[in-house]
Scaffold this motif. Structure first.
Motif, short mmCIF file in Angstrom:
data_model
loop_
_atom_site.label_atom_id
_atom_site.label_comp_id
_atom_site.label_asym_id
_atom_site.label_seq_id
_atom_site.Cartn_x
_atom_site.Cartn_y
_atom_site.Cartn_z
N ARG A 109 43.96 45.30 40.55
CA ARG A 109 45.26 44.73 40.85
C ARG A 109 46.18 45.78 41.48
NH1 ARG A 109 47.52 40.13 39.16
NH2 ARG A 109 45.97 39.80 37.54
N GLN A 110 45.86 47.05 41.30
CA GLN A 110 46.74 48.09 41.83
C GLN A 110 46.52 48.34 43.31
OE1 GLN A 110 49.25 49.59 39.86
NE2 GLN A 110 48.60 47.72 38.85
N GLY A 111 45.31 47.99 43.85
CA GLY A 111 45.03 48.17 45.27
C GLY A 111 44.97 49.65 45.64
N PRO A 112 44.57 49.99 46.92
CA PRO A 112 44.18 48.99 47.89
C PRO A 112 42.85 48.36 47.54
CG PRO A 112 43.74 51.17 48.76
CD PRO A 112 44.44 51.36 47.43
N PHE A 113 42.69 47.10 47.91
CA PHE A 113 41.49 46.37 47.52
C PHE A 113 41.26 45.26 48.53
CE2 PHE A 113 44.37 43.17 46.12
CZ PHE A 113 45.42 43.88 45.57
N PRO A 114 39.99 44.83 48.70
CA PRO A 114 39.71 43.76 49.63
C PRO A 114 39.94 42.39 49.04
CG PRO A 114 37.67 44.64 48.75
CD PRO A 114 38.79 45.48 48.20
N LEU A 115 39.97 42.25 47.73
CA LEU A 115 40.11 40.93 47.13
C LEU A 115 40.56 41.06 45.70
CD1 LEU A 115 39.65 37.86 47.21
CD2 LEU A 115 37.30 38.28 46.52
N SER A 116 41.55 40.29 45.29
CA SER A 116 41.96 40.24 43.90
C SER A 116 42.38 38.83 43.58
CB SER A 116 43.13 41.20 43.66
OG SER A 116 43.51 41.18 42.31
N TYR A 117 41.90 38.28 42.48
CA TYR A 117 42.17 36.87 42.27
C TYR A 117 42.35 36.49 40.82
CZ TYR A 117 37.25 36.88 41.00
OH TYR A 117 36.05 37.14 40.41
N GLY B 76 41.01 43.10 54.38
CA GLY B 76 40.40 42.06 53.58
C GLY B 76 41.34 40.97 53.12
N PHE B 77 40.77 40.07 52.37
CA PHE B 77 41.42 38.86 51.90
C PHE B 77 42.02 39.08 50.51
CE2 PHE B 77 41.95 34.43 51.08
CZ PHE B 77 41.60 34.25 49.76
N VAL B 78 43.19 38.50 50.28
CA VAL B 78 43.86 38.65 49.00
C VAL B 78 44.26 37.27 48.47
CG1 VAL B 78 45.85 39.58 47.77
CG2 VAL B 78 44.76 40.94 49.54
N GLU C 241 50.12 34.67 45.55
CA GLU C 241 50.09 35.43 46.80
C GLU C 241 48.77 35.17 47.50
OE1 GLU C 241 52.60 39.42 46.15
OE2 GLU C 241 50.86 39.26 44.82
N MET C 242 48.86 34.87 48.79
CA MET C 242 47.68 34.52 49.57
C MET C 242 47.72 35.19 50.93
SD MET C 242 47.83 30.40 48.82
CE MET C 242 46.32 30.05 49.70
N SER C 243 46.53 35.54 51.42
CA SER C 243 46.43 36.00 52.80
C SER C 243 46.69 34.81 53.73
CB SER C 243 45.04 36.58 53.07
OG SER C 243 44.82 37.75 52.33
N SER C 244 47.29 35.09 54.87
CA SER C 244 47.57 34.01 55.82
C SER C 244 46.29 33.60 56.53
CB SER C 244 48.62 34.44 56.84
OG SER C 244 48.15 35.57 57.57
N LEU C 245 46.22 32.34 56.93
CA LEU C 245 45.04 31.79 57.60
C LEU C 245 45.50 30.92 58.75
CD1 LEU C 245 41.95 31.21 57.72
CD2 LEU C 245 42.39 29.26 56.20
N LYS C 246 45.03 31.24 59.95
CA LYS C 246 45.29 30.39 61.10
C LYS C 246 44.18 29.37 61.21
CE LYS C 246 46.01 30.31 66.10
NZ LYS C 246 46.06 31.09 67.36
#
Length: 472
Positions: free
Chosen positions: A241-249, A309-311, A320-325
């Motif tokens: 959860r502290q990052g940097p990281f490619p994915l946390s959920y 990466g994706f979050v 909190e979500m990564s944006s997606l087009k």
């Protein structure tokens, strides 16, 4: 009476004998010593008919499934442009063809269906398609006027076609041809030794977020498989959860000490206890929509910016979500990624888990509009209704194990937060009294009037008291 029984018995024996022969023929085609397994599949017929626009190539045919289709004859001529630079060296070109011919048998075994071409035709197809892919990838990395393949056709459409599940050739073939070209033809010796260096721009062109460039090519069977490996960054890297990281959920109790690997180990055969899997030990199969979460429980959605990466994260009522087009090209890629995951174990279906999450969050065009407002969804389709239809349709394609999928923890945390009476009351208070500036002004004014009334009552009480009991 006995004669019909004898006839029936004879027919049964004949049928059984025919069945046994078919089984023996099947066993003969499956050699236990083979290390190559089918890696390139087709969509089931009912899915292919319903979603043909997202499955069938639009510009270029790659591999055997659409080879010879008259719709792509013009592009077959276009593919030959690459050979203009190497046609003068007939001897080396012949050696290249013989090299490709030598691994045709291995390439055949990568397909789930028999290839209806002889060895020479198969080798020609693999050579031409490999060179076209290589030329296209190189053309994305250099100036347009120096292209190895003319790109007056739509780059975006060709890029989408190269990521179709049914439009693939084995990646080891492309890499072998690339290495031979780089070492045998002088004009190609300046090309990078590492094939991922020319593959990177192509992946970036179609990737909605940053990705790990260190994903090894040896793990990928074809281009779509490599894109899938890059989609959620490095699947072997641990997340914090502290990052940097490619994915946390997940909603972790101690973000400093707790880490989780997204390469989780789940029950390997969930079908063994199918009745338990239906209930999934209380694991929620879906969560309320974005509009419902926001209105009823006061959940806040935020776009998470992350270079690598994706979050996806939910904590204290904030998702909190990564944006997606989402546009026509992205629709096609996501559909084919979900189709590709049908060949994987349930525990490995990360894109299907992500699409199931979005399917739960998005039910109507109002949900899409709300996510657009927060900058999480960029809708490039005709309207928000079309975007909602897509997420609902692709969600129906997904098959995941609900008691052990990628976002199981997030599903549970969101459900618990949504069902909390306290959170609902706070959301109701905010919705009714603090939803807009005028409502806030009204509340403040009412509070101020109430305060004045209380003060007036106190002073009146003091006056009455001193009137009855005068101060001596």
């Amino acid at each position: 009476m006995e004669r019909p029984q004898k006839i029936l018995s004879a027919r049964s024996s004949s049928i059984i004998a025919s069945l046994m022969q078919q089984i023996e023929n099947l066993d003969a085609t499956e050699t236990p010593s083979d290390s190559v397994k089918a890696q390139i599949f087709r969509f089931p017929l009912h899915v292919a008919r319903r979603r043909a626009a997202d499955i069938r190539p639009r510009v270029v045919s790659i591999g055997p499934f659409y080879h010879g289709n008259p719709d792509f004859e013009g592009m077959e001529i276009k593919k030959l442009e690459f050979f203009k630079r190497i046609k003068d060296d007939v001897r080396r070109l012949s050696n290249l063809f013989r090299e490709v011919r030598s691994f045709v048998d291995k390439a055949r075994k990568c397909y789930s269906e028999p290839i209806d071409l002889d060895d020479h035709a198969s080798a020609q197809m693999l050579l031409i398609d490999s060179c076209f892919i290589i030329g296209f990838l190189i053309s994305l990395s250099i100036e347009m006027e120096d292209c190895l393949v003319s790109l007056d056709w739509s780059i975006k459409e060709i890029g989408s076609d190269l990521l179709l599940l049914e439009n693939q050739i084995p990646l080891f073939v492309v890499r072998q041809v690339y290495d031979i070209l780089r070492t045998s033809w002088g004009e190609y010796r300046d090309l990078p030794r590492d094939f991922t260096q020319i593959l990177g721009p192509f992946i970036c062109m179609n990737m909605p977020w940053g990705f790990d460039h260190e994903v090894p090519l040896d793990k990928a069977n074809h281009l779509l498989h490599y894109y899938w490996l890059c989609f959620f960054a490095n699947p072997n890297e641990k997340c914090s959860r502290q990052g940097p990281f490619p994915l946390s959920y997940v909603n972790l109790p101690n973000p400093v000490e707790t880490t989780i690997s997204i390469n989780k180990t789940f029950p390997q055969d969930p079908r063994a206890n199918w009745a338990e899997n239906l209930t999934a030990f209380g694991a929620p199969r879906n969560i309320p929509s974005v509009t419902e979460l926001s209105r009823v429980a006061g959940v806040v959605f935020k776009k998470k910016l992350h270079k690598r990466g994706f979050v996806m994260r939910f904590r204290n009522g904030i998702m909190e979500m990564s944006s997606l087009k989402i546009d026509e090209s992205r629709k096609i890629i996501l559909t084919n990624l979900v189709g590709f995951e049908k060949s994987l174990k349930l525990s490995e279906r990360k894109v299907s888990s992500y699409m199931s999450l979005l399917d739960s969050l998005i039910n109507t065009e109002e949900d899409v509009a709300l996510l657009q407002k927060y900058g999480i969804i960029f809708n490039g389709l005709i309207n928000n209704s079309k975007a909602a239809e897509f997420f609902n349709a692709i969600g129906n394609m997904c098959t995941i194990n609900y008691r052990g999928h990628l976002f199981e923890s997030l599903f549970k945390d969101v459900t618990e937060y949504y069902n909390s009476t306290w959170n609902r009351r706070i959301a109701s208070l905010h919705r009714n009294y603090f939803s807009n500036p005028w409502a806030v002004i009204s509340v403040v004014a009412a509070g101020f009037l109430l305060l004045l009334s209380v003060i007036q009552t106190i002073f009146t009480g003091f006056q009455t008291y001193y009137a009855i009991h005068p101060h001596k």
